[in-house]
Enzyme design. Structure first.
Site, PDB file in Angstrom:
ATOM      1  NE  ARG A  16      29.619  45.346  12.353  1.00  0.00           N
ATOM      2  CZ  ARG A  16      29.693  44.780  11.002  1.00  0.00           C
ATOM      3  NH1 ARG A  16      29.742  43.413  11.098  1.00  0.00           N
ATOM      4  NH2 ARG A  16      30.392  45.249  10.001  1.00  0.00           N
ATOM      5  CD  GLU A 155      29.026  44.550  -1.963  1.00  0.00           C
ATOM      6  OE1 GLU A 155      29.190  43.959  -0.791  1.00  0.00           O
ATOM      7  OE2 GLU A 155      30.010  45.084  -2.553  1.00  0.00           O
ATOM      8  NE  ARG A 333      57.402  50.422  40.854  1.00  0.00           N
ATOM      9  CZ  ARG A 333      57.300  51.668  42.062  1.00  0.00           C
ATOM     10  NH1 ARG A 333      57.581  50.963  43.221  1.00  0.00           N
ATOM     11  NH2 ARG A 333      56.547  52.629  41.848  1.00  0.00           N
ATOM     12  NE  ARG A 440      73.363  44.757  65.794  1.00  0.00           N
ATOM     13  CZ  ARG A 440      74.020  44.159  64.887  1.00  0.00           C
ATOM     14  NH1 ARG A 440      73.497  44.019  63.573  1.00  0.00           N
ATOM     15  NH2 ARG A 440      75.089  43.608  65.529  1.00  0.00           N
TER      16      ARG A 440
END
Length: 455
Positions: A16, A155, A333, A440
């Site tokens: 079920r 039952e 993480r 840079r």
């Protein structure tokens, strides 16, 4: 002292549930149902536990390990047939045997201990754990005689109109005299519509033999709820979370909205910690005292020390030391270790990295596979470039380093102490202590460029 044994019924496929996952392994508050059952049985001091497995046996064994012995029910021929599989472990032993279903995760050790004690005090050969059900539909009814003794279990399908009005129901949990249990099981037949061997038939046989059969009615109806489908699973999860949240609040934790706070069963939280709405705490997480866990945060399998603030962020398999903070909208993480008084601002991702005392990572930054010392400032937009498409590499940064905004640190890389890295630099070589690195392109201004364009 009388020996205590337990037989855990965990062989049913659970059709079920409509699931590929074995029924008793479906989680309730972060733990498989059978895990809750075994944990509570262990807490009663049971001398031996036998778990009856069938469909999915290996997965159950993998999860429970050596916490229990096992017996295999090859065919699903009823609860009586399931229990008798344990006779090779228990048949000739003196003591009391608890029979409990592996899909009843809400039962507590306190209730089970009360059942054991009641059974022993009454000198019973069988004691049924019962509950008062507001809606008893579907449950077996406990029928008592004029002396209030248990007469039988009926039952639902076999009950008369009068018997269906009875609200005391069988929870499917029992205590038995161990020797008599296995002697009587051999007398149980399968002359019924299902062709199965039912454990409640033992009760009827013992009554006919004039043995003492009793029933212990527990206080909470909800404890005895079994899980047979996804609806019941959700109901059990809700009840378990209410229980968990209540326990933490009684221990000094403030929850702004307990109805939207999801805390797994093994979580530890210190006093005076405040938890806002829609927080999820999962796995083996430990949270210290005086912490603040902001709305919509998720923390799993992590250690959060005293005085930490987590604001709308995700923390997984990591450690945050005292008085550190993170968020909003940031992510630790796995294997991240955030040192004491570290500040992690918004939109920061950290993976497999350590950050030393009072280091600051303000915003819009990725730090992966790195070790940062104390008192470092990591500027906005900095990327620790740890992956070349095939392999991961590590970066080490000494203390008192200033990393300017929009820097790229190409691993493998070692940066000494007291270093300055100019904004916009892409660093590909190690930087010695007390140096300044600029990497840079030189700026060029094209004068009067605008006038050269067509208009």
């Amino acid at each position: 002292m009388i020996q205590r044994y337990a037989v855990v019924l965990a062989a049913g496929q659970g059709s079920r549930m409509k699931s590929k996952l074995y029924k008793v392994l479906h989680p309730v508050a972060g733990k498989p149902m059978v895990g809750h059952v075994i944990e509570q049985v262990e807490a009663t001091g049971a001398n031996e536990i036998v778990t009856i497995v069938g469909f999915g046996a290996e997965k159950v064994k993998d999860y429970l390990g050596n916490r229990t012995n096992y017996a295999v029910q090859e065919e699903q021929l009823g609860t009586g047939h399931a229990v008798i599989q344990a006779e090779t472990h228990l048949k000739d032993k003196e003591g009391i045997t608890l029979v409990i279903c592996g899909d009843t995760p809400l039962l507590t050790a306190e209730t089970l201990n009360n059942l054991f004690d009641y059974h022993q005090e009454k000198g019973a050969k069988a004691t049924i754990l019962t509950a008062h059900a507001q809606n008893p539909t579907g449950y077996g009814r406990i029928i008592r005689n004029k002396e209030n003794s248990v007469e039988k279990i009926v039952e639902q399908k076999d009950a008369s109109e009068a018997e269906r009005l009875v609200q005391e129901v069988n929870t499917g949990t029992y205590c038995f005299d161990n020797r008599l249990l296995f002697e009587t099981l051999s007398q149980v037949g399968n002359q019924n519509s299902q062709g199965e061997y039912y454990l409640p038939d033992v009760i009827e046989i013992l009554k006919k033999q004039n043995e003492i059969v009793d029933a212990y009615k527990m206080i909470s109806e909800n404890e005895g709820k079994g899980v047979n489908d996804r609806v019941a699973l959700a109901e059990a999860s809700q009840l378990m979370r209410e229980r968990i949240n209540k326990m933490h609040m009684q221990n000094g934790v403030t929850m702004i909205d307990p109805t939207t706070t999801y805390i797994d069963s093994d979580i530890v939280i210190g006093s005076d910690t405040v938890i806002e709405a829609s927080v999820s705490l999962k796995g083996k997480t430990i949270i210290g005292e005086d912490c603040f866990i902001g709305a919509h945060s998720e923390i799993s399998n992590s250690i959060i020390s005293d005085g930490v603030r987590v604001t709308n962020s995700t923390v997984k398999d990591s450690v945050m030391e005292k008085n550190s903070n993170i968020g909003p909208y940031s992510h630790l993480r796995p294997n991240s270790h955030v040192g004491e008084a570290v500040h992690i601002g918004n939109f920061v991702e950290i993976k497999n990295a350590t950050l030393g005392l009072k280091t600051k990572v303000g915003h819009l930054t990725y730090i992966g596979d790195a070790d940062l010392g104390e008192n470092i400032n990591v500027g906005c937009g900095t990327i620790f470039v740890n992956y070349d498409g095939k392999n991961k590499f590590r970066t080490t940064v000494g203390k008192n380093v200033f990393v300017g905004c929009n820097a790229n640190l190409i691993a493998p890389l070692t940066i000494g102490e007291n270093v300055y890295i100019a904004a916009g630099s892409t660093i590909t070589r190690d930087i010695p202590t007390e140096a300044m690195a600029i990497a840079r392109a030189r700026q060029e201004n094209k004068l009067e460029y605008y006038n050269k364009l067509p208009h």
